[in-house]
Design a protein around this motif. Sequence first.
Motif, short mmCIF file in Angstrom:
data_model
loop_
_atom_site.label_atom_id
_atom_site.label_comp_id
_atom_site.label_asym_id
_atom_site.label_seq_id
_atom_site.Cartn_x
_atom_site.Cartn_y
_atom_site.Cartn_z
N TYR A 33 0.83 -1.20 0.00
CA TYR A 33 0.00 0.00 0.00
C TYR A 33 0.87 1.25 0.00
O TYR A 33 1.93 1.28 0.61
CB TYR A 33 -0.87 0.05 1.26
CG TYR A 33 -1.69 -1.17 1.53
CD1 TYR A 33 -1.12 -2.30 2.12
CD2 TYR A 33 -3.05 -1.21 1.21
CE1 TYR A 33 -1.88 -3.43 2.38
CE2 TYR A 33 -3.81 -2.33 1.47
CZ TYR A 33 -3.22 -3.44 2.06
OH TYR A 33 -3.98 -4.56 2.31
N TYR A 35 0.42 5.39 1.01
CA TYR A 35 -0.41 6.40 1.64
C TYR A 35 0.33 7.73 1.60
O TYR A 35 1.56 7.78 1.53
CB TYR A 35 -0.69 6.06 3.11
CG TYR A 35 -1.47 4.79 3.34
CD1 TYR A 35 -0.81 3.57 3.50
CD2 TYR A 35 -2.85 4.80 3.39
CE1 TYR A 35 -1.52 2.40 3.73
CE2 TYR A 35 -3.58 3.64 3.62
CZ TYR A 35 -2.91 2.44 3.78
OH TYR A 35 -3.61 1.27 4.00
N LEU A 43 -4.08 9.48 7.20
CA LEU A 43 -3.48 8.64 6.17
C LEU A 43 -4.38 8.62 4.94
O LEU A 43 -5.44 8.00 4.96
CB LEU A 43 -3.29 7.22 6.70
CG LEU A 43 -2.36 7.09 7.91
CD1 LEU A 43 -2.44 5.69 8.49
CD2 LEU A 43 -0.93 7.42 7.53
N PHE A 45 -5.19 7.25 1.50
CA PHE A 45 -4.90 6.08 0.66
C PHE A 45 -4.60 6.52 -0.77
O PHE A 45 -5.32 7.35 -1.34
CB PHE A 45 -6.10 5.14 0.67
CG PHE A 45 -6.03 4.04 -0.34
CD1 PHE A 45 -6.69 4.16 -1.56
CD2 PHE A 45 -5.30 2.90 -0.09
CE1 PHE A 45 -6.63 3.14 -2.50
CE2 PHE A 45 -5.24 1.88 -1.03
CZ PHE A 45 -5.90 2.00 -2.24
N TYR A 48 -3.15 0.39 -3.93
CA TYR A 48 -2.95 -0.91 -3.29
C TYR A 48 -2.56 -1.92 -4.36
O TYR A 48 -3.15 -1.95 -5.44
CB TYR A 48 -4.24 -1.29 -2.57
CG TYR A 48 -4.59 -2.76 -2.52
CD1 TYR A 48 -5.74 -3.24 -3.13
CD2 TYR A 48 -3.79 -3.65 -1.82
CE1 TYR A 48 -6.09 -4.58 -3.06
CE2 TYR A 48 -4.13 -4.99 -1.76
CZ TYR A 48 -5.28 -5.45 -2.38
OH TYR A 48 -5.61 -6.78 -2.31
N PRO A 55 -5.36 -3.64 -7.89
CA PRO A 55 -6.83 -3.68 -7.97
C PRO A 55 -7.50 -2.36 -7.61
O PRO A 55 -8.65 -2.14 -7.97
CB PRO A 55 -7.20 -4.76 -6.94
CG PRO A 55 -5.94 -5.46 -6.58
CD PRO A 55 -4.83 -4.51 -6.84
N ASP A 56 -6.78 -1.52 -6.86
CA ASP A 56 -7.41 -0.29 -6.39
C ASP A 56 -6.43 0.86 -6.54
O ASP A 56 -5.47 0.98 -5.77
CB ASP A 56 -7.84 -0.44 -4.92
CG ASP A 56 -8.72 0.71 -4.45
OD1 ASP A 56 -9.28 0.60 -3.35
OD2 ASP A 56 -8.83 1.72 -5.17
N SER A 58 -7.78 3.96 -6.78
CA SER A 58 -8.75 5.04 -6.66
C SER A 58 -8.24 6.25 -5.89
O SER A 58 -8.78 7.35 -6.02
CB SER A 58 -10.02 4.52 -5.98
OG SER A 58 -9.72 4.08 -4.66
N ALA A 98 -4.23 -9.32 2.21
CA ALA A 98 -4.81 -7.98 2.13
C ALA A 98 -5.92 -7.85 3.16
O ALA A 98 -5.79 -7.14 4.13
CB ALA A 98 -5.34 -7.72 0.73
N ARG A 99 -6.97 -8.59 2.97
CA ARG A 99 -8.07 -8.43 3.87
C ARG A 99 -7.77 -9.07 5.21
O ARG A 99 -7.23 -10.15 5.30
CB ARG A 99 -9.34 -9.02 3.27
CG ARG A 99 -9.22 -10.42 2.75
CD ARG A 99 -10.49 -10.85 2.05
NE ARG A 99 -11.57 -11.01 2.99
CZ ARG A 99 -12.85 -11.05 2.62
NH1 ARG A 99 -13.17 -10.89 1.36
NH2 ARG A 99 -13.79 -11.23 3.51
#
Lengths: 114, 111
Positions: A33, A35, A43, A45, A48, A55-56, A58, A98-99
Amino acid sequence: GAGVSQSPSNKVTEKGKDVELRCDPISGHTALYWYRQSLGQGLEFLIYFQGNSAPDKSGLPSDRFSAERTGGSVSTLTIQRTQQEDSAVYLCASSPLARGDTQYFGPGTRLTVL
Amino acid sequence: QQQVKQSPQSLIVQKGGISIINCAYENTAFDYFPWYQQFPGKGPALLIAIRPDVSEKKEGRFTISFNKSAKQFSLHIMDSQPGDSATYFCAAPYNNNDMRFGAGTRLTVKP
């Protein structure tokens, strides 16, 4: 064992220049990640990675920001045509998954755009 | 766009007092709710985390209380010490894959 490392620790650049920030995650960590933390702020974002794919994306603030990860390990965050508002501490974190897993943070790169 | 709402923004507590920081979240993709502690000039580090098959987790002076129905969780620091002065961040699921952090709480414990 070795933690997350980031380089450089400090970077001073002139407005309009490009900069590259490097992150070396903990070996074997699949998630990475980026930040951004402005002075005294939270922080924010940015992006990632899971392996080499992102995948992200954004959180990237503009198309001047890009990042890549190679070999499922080192990641580079590139900021093109830097602006003064880009001045901040850029933090990298890695995680075994990740999760639902702990993120291990590096010490950050303090970027100052003059 | 804020998925994780953290309060208060700053907190001043006397030594020996109780510090309480609150977080509210939206996404329930998975169950993992950590608190991170950050000292000046350092990256955040995991302080304590809960997987809410339980409503409370305690580690020393630090306790997470979790209210799943209200989508809220809080950090309690008992017997607060000057060495606890730091910025605290909660984090919560964002989507099926990763998490987002709250805006942070700057805690000052006065001697």
